[in-house]
Design a protein around this motif. Structure first.
Motif, PDB file in Angstrom:
ATOM      1  N   ASN A 343      85.039 114.380 -47.802  1.00 39.28           N
ATOM      2  CA  ASN A 343      84.709 113.026 -47.366  1.00 39.28           C
ATOM      3  C   ASN A 343      83.496 112.440 -48.089  1.00 39.28           C
ATOM      4  N   PHE A 344      82.826 113.255 -48.882  1.00 42.78           N
ATOM      5  CA  PHE A 344      81.592 112.797 -49.517  1.00 42.78           C
ATOM      6  C   PHE A 344      81.882 111.834 -50.664  1.00 42.78           C
ATOM      7  N   SER A 345      81.298 110.651 -50.572  1.00 37.20           N
ATOM      8  CA  SER A 345      81.406 109.659 -51.639  1.00 37.20           C
ATOM      9  C   SER A 345      80.068 109.601 -52.357  1.00 37.20           C
ATOM     10  N   PRO A 346      80.004 110.025 -53.607  1.00 31.92           N
ATOM     11  CA  PRO A 346      78.712 110.045 -54.305  1.00 31.92           C
ATOM     12  C   PRO A 346      78.182 108.641 -54.549  1.00 31.92           C
ATOM     13  N   PRO A 347      76.865 108.472 -54.557  1.00 29.88           N
ATOM     14  CA  PRO A 347      76.288 107.162 -54.861  1.00 29.88           C
ATOM     15  C   PRO A 347      76.489 106.807 -56.331  1.00 29.88           C
ATOM     16  N   ILE A 348      76.808 105.555 -56.594  1.00 28.66           N
ATOM     17  CA  ILE A 348      77.061 105.102 -57.968  1.00 28.66           C
ATOM     18  C   ILE A 348      76.189 103.886 -58.258  1.00 28.66           C
ATOM     19  N   CYS A 349      75.393 103.963 -59.324  1.00 25.76           N
ATOM     20  CA  CYS A 349      74.581 102.828 -59.752  1.00 25.76           C
ATOM     21  C   CYS A 349      75.467 101.872 -60.542  1.00 25.76           C
ATOM     22  N   GLN A 350      75.637 100.658 -60.010  1.00 22.05           N
ATOM     23  CA  GLN A 350      76.525  99.690 -60.646  1.00 22.05           C
ATOM     24  C   GLN A 350      75.808  98.366 -60.916  1.00 22.05           C
ATOM     25  N   ARG A 351      76.194  97.745 -62.016  1.00 21.69           N
ATOM     26  CA  ARG A 351      75.633  96.448 -62.414  1.00 21.69           C
ATOM     27  C   ARG A 351      76.692  95.363 -62.236  1.00 21.69           C
ATOM     28  N   PHE A 352      76.304  94.295 -61.544  1.00 24.69           N
ATOM     29  CA  PHE A 352      77.155  93.128 -61.382  1.00 24.69           C
ATOM     30  C   PHE A 352      76.507  91.940 -62.091  1.00 24.69           C
ATOM     31  N   VAL A 353      77.333  91.074 -62.667  1.00 24.78           N
ATOM     32  CA  VAL A 353      76.825  89.904 -63.394  1.00 24.78           C
ATOM     33  C   VAL A 353      77.526  88.653 -62.880  1.00 24.78           C
ATOM     34  N   LEU A 354      76.732  87.646 -62.496  1.00 23.50           N
ATOM     35  CA  LEU A 354      77.260  86.392 -61.962  1.00 23.50           C
ATOM     36  C   LEU A 354      76.909  85.248 -62.911  1.00 23.50           C
TER      37      LEU A 354
END
Length: 517
Positions: A343-354
């Motif tokens: 059930n473990f979902s690892p943390p993910i560093c994500q970049r969003f651009v608007l």
């Protein structure tokens, strides 16, 4: 509990002399007491707040710790049992009370009166410092003695039921924060507010100003949020499908359930991204959205060539909270891994651009992101909305921090805790967003806290400074210690041992000496 003592930094004299500029106090906050009398809390986020201070002065470190003397703490200690409900531990009323009387009183108040056990962070409004969690109460503390000066209620100054423990501070010293107005305050809204820098000694919250209201997408299921993003001109609010069930919350005691169970994740829903102009208080008209996700911590945000760029730590589900039930944490490492790896979902560093300029006549399927240093996309949809696809930077990092002089500006580095198969991180590191590489510090049997960056005097380069982290050891022969690292290389500069029992904590705030006078 109250501990006070002094230690010199363990390093050659020449090194300690080179750190003579490091003058100030690091305040840390987190849960520290999990049992009162014969009663125990269920969840790690329930423990009563224990505040630590590390004062750096003339090459030495002065340590002090004290339990936050909140009303919750006083009631529990006086009763010699837990009598105030927390996130994962519900305390039920006297069972002898008439059931109809109980039901009526629950529904009449609708939203419960929350605990003031402020265990998440230390925040600043004006010149005042507060122990904070995510409810309407905060406790002002003396940053030197750790004594409680007074309890504040947001509701006395602005219509809020809850507010984050992760505000932003601009270059002028103003504080921006977000909260939720659920009931008894008119239409339910998310509220962005500003507390101006305080030139007088009166509580700065008296001058609070509302920046913007954002209506709930679903009236009875507002989004949970732990933090938000801010650039020079914009506020970024991510309305995620990790939602609070208002009716369930209002009847939690009647149903014999805890508040944690009132949070639900809808993986079939979308995540809305709201962009608000800080000066006008108006939301950008373009609808930005992405797939379902869960976010607790934003890293940073900035504006770049007609775009707003923001980075955050995301999860594919909401199981992180489940991992921190104390029964789970007490398992042996191998048992913990076996019971959580599915059930473990690892943390993910994500970049969003608007993109800030959007032509509604742009053909469907067109990517409007023009920046060359990211693979993030914002794809035009038939209805004029933009579907945002993130650029994944790294996996396995949490509790992000940075050189705060670059908050809201284009940056390159962030510092954080390495998250692997344990809820207690045993590594801290530095992530280079440009090269997508990282360096880390680790030591056997040691668990470092969230890394805090302090810039060197007159620093120009973003990573010119030191990293501070309080380190807990499971080895009884090794004392806990304050660690000082070179922020450029992550090499150890010095450490100071602590002759006291220290718990893992959550967040903190560094106050330069001139600010504590």
């Amino acid at each position: 509990r109250s501990s006070v003592f002094t230690r010199s930094l363990a390093a050659p004299p020449s090194i300690c002399a080179s750190l003579s500029w490091l003058q100030g106090t690091l305040l840390r906050n987190g849960p520290g007491l999990f049992k009162v009398g014969d009663t125990e809390y269920n969840h790690w986020f329930d423990g009563m707040a224990l505040i630590h201070s590390f004062t750096f002065k003339d090459g030495g470190v002065y340590y002090r710790s004290k339990f936050l003397r909140s009303d919750t703490f006083k009631k529990n200690i006086q009763a010699n049992k837990i009598v105030v409900s927390e996130f994962g531990t519900m305390i039920y009323p006297d069972p002898c009370k008439n059931i109809f009387s109980k039901a009526f009183s629950y529904l009449l108040t609708a939203i419960p009166d929350f605990t003031d056990n402020n265990l998440i962070n230390i925040i600043r409004y004006g010149e005042d410092y507060y122990a904070s969690s995510e409810v309407n109460y905060i406790n002002q503390i003396d940053p030197m003695t750790l004594d409680v000066i007074g309890k504040m209620n947001y509701r006395n100054h602005i219509a809020l039921n809850m507010a984050t423990a992760h505000p932003h501070y601009d270059d002028e010293g103003n504080t921006y924060n977000m909260g939720t107005a659920i009931m008894r305050f008119g239409m339910p809204n998310y509220v962005i507010f500003k507390v101006p820098v305080n030139e007088h000694k009166k509580p700065a919250l008296r001058k609070v100003k509302q920046v913007c209201n954002i209506p709930f997408r679903s009236t009875l299921f507002p989004s949970y949020f732990h933090s938000f993003g801010m650039t020079e001109n914009y506020i970024i609010f991510v309305e995620q499908p990790f939602k609070l069930d208002i009716l369930r919350l209002a009847t939690a005691k009647f149903r014999s359930i805890n508040w944690a169970s009132c949070l639900k994740y809808d993986k079939e829903d979308i995540t809305l991204i709201h962009l608000v102009d800080k000066k006008t208080g108006k939301a950008v008209s373009t609808k930005f959205y992405t797939d379902a996700l869960v976010v607790f911590h934003h890293i940073n945000a900035y504006e770049d060539d007609g775009h707003v760029v923001f980075d955050m730590i995301t999860y594919k589900d909401s199981n992180l909270y489940e991992m921190f039930y104390l029964a789970n944490l007490r398992k042996e490492t191998h048992e913990f891994i076996e019971s959580n790896k599915v059930n473990f979902s690892p943390p993910i560093c994500q970049r969003f651009v608007l993109p800030l300029t959007v032509d509604k006549d742009t053909p469907k399927g067109t990517n409007l992101v023009r920046l060359k240093d990211t693979t993030a996309k914002a794809v035009m949809q038939r209805d004029g909305s933009l579907y945002c696809l993130p650029d994944t930077i790294f996996e396995g990092w949490e509790l992000p921090g940075m050189n705060y002089k670059f908050n809201g500006k284009k940056y390159r580095y962030f510092y954080g805790s390495r998250v692997e198969w344990t809820p207690h991180p045993n590594k801290i590191g530095k992530v280079d967003i440009v090269t997508r590489k990282y360096i880390e510090w680790t030591e056997e049997d040691c668990y470092p806290s969230e890394p805090v960056f302090v810039a060197s005097p007159g620093a120009v380069e973003e990573d010119d400074g030191v990293i501070l982290s309080s380190v807990v050891s499971l080895n009884p022969k090794k004392s806990p210690f304050m660690l000082v690292l070179n922020a450029k290389t992550f090499e150890e500069i010095a450490r100071a041992s602590i002759d006291a029992r220290i718990h893992m904590d959550l967040h903190g705030h560094f106050i330069p000496t001139q600010s504590t006078n």
